[in-house]
Design a protein around this motif. Structure first.
Motif, mmCIF file in Angstrom:
data_model
loop_
_atom_site.group_PDB
_atom_site.id
_atom_site.type_symbol
_atom_site.label_atom_id
_atom_site.label_comp_id
_atom_site.label_asym_id
_atom_site.label_seq_id
_atom_site.Cartn_x
_atom_site.Cartn_y
_atom_site.Cartn_z
ATOM 1 N N GLN B 25 0.862 -1.194 0.000
ATOM 2 C CA GLN B 25 0.000 0.000 0.000
ATOM 3 C C GLN B 25 0.888 1.230 0.000
ATOM 4 N N HIS B 26 0.392 2.271 -0.672
ATOM 5 C CA HIS B 26 1.150 3.524 -0.767
ATOM 6 C C HIS B 26 0.281 4.683 -0.291
ATOM 7 N N MET B 27 -0.489 4.424 0.761
ATOM 8 C CA MET B 27 -1.355 5.454 1.324
ATOM 9 C C MET B 27 -0.762 6.085 2.573
ATOM 10 N N GLY B 28 0.449 5.663 2.946
ATOM 11 C CA GLY B 28 1.059 6.192 4.158
ATOM 12 C C GLY B 28 0.475 5.593 5.427
ATOM 13 N N HIS B 29 -0.213 4.466 5.280
ATOM 14 C CA HIS B 29 -0.798 3.824 6.448
ATOM 15 C C HIS B 29 0.281 3.179 7.306
ATOM 16 N N ARG B 30 0.054 3.183 8.638
ATOM 17 C CA ARG B 30 1.060 2.669 9.550
ATOM 18 C C ARG B 30 0.659 1.352 10.194
ATOM 19 N N ALA B 31 -0.530 0.883 9.894
ATOM 20 C CA ALA B 31 -0.969 -0.419 10.399
ATOM 21 C C ALA B 31 -1.329 -1.313 9.225
ATOM 22 N N MET B 32 -0.898 -2.569 9.284
ATOM 23 C CA MET B 32 -1.213 -3.533 8.227
ATOM 24 C C MET B 32 -1.616 -4.841 8.874
ATOM 25 N N TYR B 33 -2.498 -5.570 8.162
ATOM 26 C CA TYR B 33 -3.165 -6.727 8.746
ATOM 27 C C TYR B 33 -3.176 -7.899 7.752
ATOM 28 N N TRP B 34 -3.128 -9.100 8.298
ATOM 29 C CA TRP B 34 -3.433 -10.305 7.516
ATOM 30 C C TRP B 34 -4.679 -10.957 8.108
ATOM 31 N N PRO B 83 -3.682 -28.961 3.879
ATOM 32 C CA PRO B 83 -4.827 -28.684 2.993
ATOM 33 C C PRO B 83 -5.884 -27.790 3.640
ATOM 34 N N GLU B 84 -6.037 -27.900 4.957
ATOM 35 C CA GLU B 84 -7.050 -27.065 5.629
ATOM 36 C C GLU B 84 -6.658 -25.592 5.688
ATOM 37 N N ASP B 85 -5.444 -25.280 5.278
ATOM 38 C CA ASP B 85 -5.012 -23.884 5.199
ATOM 39 C C ASP B 85 -5.483 -23.214 3.911
ATOM 40 N N SER B 86 -6.071 -23.985 3.025
ATOM 41 C CA SER B 86 -6.612 -23.418 1.791
ATOM 42 C C SER B 86 -7.690 -22.399 2.136
ATOM 43 N N ALA B 87 -7.555 -21.205 1.587
ATOM 44 C CA ALA B 87 -8.471 -20.108 1.939
ATOM 45 C C ALA B 87 -8.123 -18.887 1.104
ATOM 46 N N LEU B 88 -8.916 -17.838 1.288
ATOM 47 C CA LEU B 88 -8.596 -16.526 0.726
ATOM 48 C C LEU B 88 -7.841 -15.749 1.801
ATOM 49 N N TYR B 89 -6.668 -15.263 1.471
ATOM 50 C CA TYR B 89 -5.873 -14.496 2.426
ATOM 51 C C TYR B 89 -5.955 -13.021 2.043
ATOM 52 N N LEU B 90 -6.493 -12.261 2.979
ATOM 53 C CA LEU B 90 -6.742 -10.841 2.743
ATOM 54 C C LEU B 90 -5.744 -10.004 3.525
ATOM 55 N N CYS B 91 -5.251 -8.975 2.877
ATOM 56 C CA CYS B 91 -4.405 -7.983 3.522
ATOM 57 C C CYS B 91 -5.220 -6.704 3.669
ATOM 58 N N ALA B 92 -4.976 -5.968 4.720
ATOM 59 C CA ALA B 92 -5.645 -4.682 4.914
ATOM 60 C C ALA B 92 -4.662 -3.700 5.519
ATOM 61 N N SER B 93 -4.994 -2.416 5.407
ATOM 62 C CA SER B 93 -4.170 -1.396 6.045
ATOM 63 C C SER B 93 -5.069 -0.307 6.606
ATOM 64 N N SER B 94 -4.576 0.395 7.601
ATOM 65 C CA SER B 94 -5.299 1.530 8.155
ATOM 66 C C SER B 94 -4.307 2.616 8.531
ATOM 67 N N LEU B 95 -4.820 3.825 8.677
ATOM 68 C CA LEU B 95 -3.951 4.992 8.800
ATOM 69 C C LEU B 95 -3.061 4.943 10.018
ATOM 70 N N GLU B 96 -3.681 4.753 11.178
ATOM 71 C CA GLU B 96 -2.933 4.847 12.414
ATOM 72 C C GLU B 96 -2.389 3.493 12.827
ATOM 73 N N GLY B 97 -1.418 3.512 13.654
ATOM 74 C CA GLY B 97 -0.759 2.289 14.079
ATOM 75 C C GLY B 97 -1.445 1.593 15.223
#
Lengths: 114, 116
Positions: B25-34, B83-97
């Protein structure tokens, strides 16, 4: 601890009809609440959020939600459904333990019938 | 620009493989999530990085190893998955830490992982 419950895993409405998706929360402190939409094979997009300002929150795509403390509810509504509204909708509550982690409800799949 | 990008879009791997998922991400966000999302289920939080430091690990098995090389980039290293780890892995970000609970989280489109 915070949690949300979404009543109805599937909701079907006719095009042009009212959309009502239900969400109830459980929280020991005033909650921060969110509605996200997920279209097939995509990530989540924020529709709207309640952050203890106005109790009626307006979001994108004509959606709105009203925070009702007495009913512990945050239902999502839209006056007139469009075909493009068909998607999965998630209500979420934000943890307030010093971290911005979201706890999601189980989701409601909205089907719009032409 | 409110975009979070994730690569690859799809990944198929064997149980002995080592692979990595990438999020940017290039939004300057300081928190990121899986997050991990199984079919017809809501997303479940795995990890939170705040100011490039791991702040939350939701008891995720060690076969998942996150890494935050800089404030714009988040990786998830995968090794010896099941095999049970098969899934959709989503990343997210937010402004503050991390400490601001009202921050909007912006999600990427996800990586659909299949473990054979």
């Amino acid at each position: 601890a915070q949690s949300v419950t979404q009543l109805g895993s599937h909701v079907s409405v006719s095009e042009g009809a009212l959309v009502l998706l239900r969400c109830n929360y459980s929280s020991s402190v005033p909650p921060y609440l969110f509605w996200y939409v997920q279209y097939p094979n995509q990530g989540l997009q924020l529709l709207l959020k309640y952050t203890s300002a106005a109790t009626l929150v307006k979001g994108i795509n004509g959606f709105e939600a009203e925070f009702k403390k007495s009913e512990t509810s945050f239902h999502l509504t839209k006056p007139s459904a469009h075909m493009s509204d068909a998607a999965e909708y998630f209500c979420a509550v934000s943890g307030r333990t010093g971290a911005n982690n979201l706890f999601f409800g189980t989701g409601t799949r909205l089907t719009v019938i032409p | 620009d409110t975009e979070v990008t994730q690569t690859p879009k799809h990944l198929v791997m064997g149980m002995t493989n080592k692979k990595s998922l990438k999020c940017e991400q290039h939004m300057g966000h300081r928190a990121m999530y899986w997050y991990k999302q199984k079919a017809k289920k809501p997303p479940e939080l795995m990890f939170v990085y705040s100011y490039e430091k791991l702040s939350i690990n939701e008891s995720v098995p060690s076969r998942f190893s996150p890494e935050c090389p800089n404030s714009s980039l988040l990786n998830l290293h995968l090794h010896a998955l099941q095999p049970e780890d098969s899934a959709l892995y989503l990343c997210a970000s937010s402004l503050e830490g991390g400490a601001v609970s009202t921050d909007t989280q912006y999600f990427g489109p996800g990586t659909r992982l299949t473990v054979l």
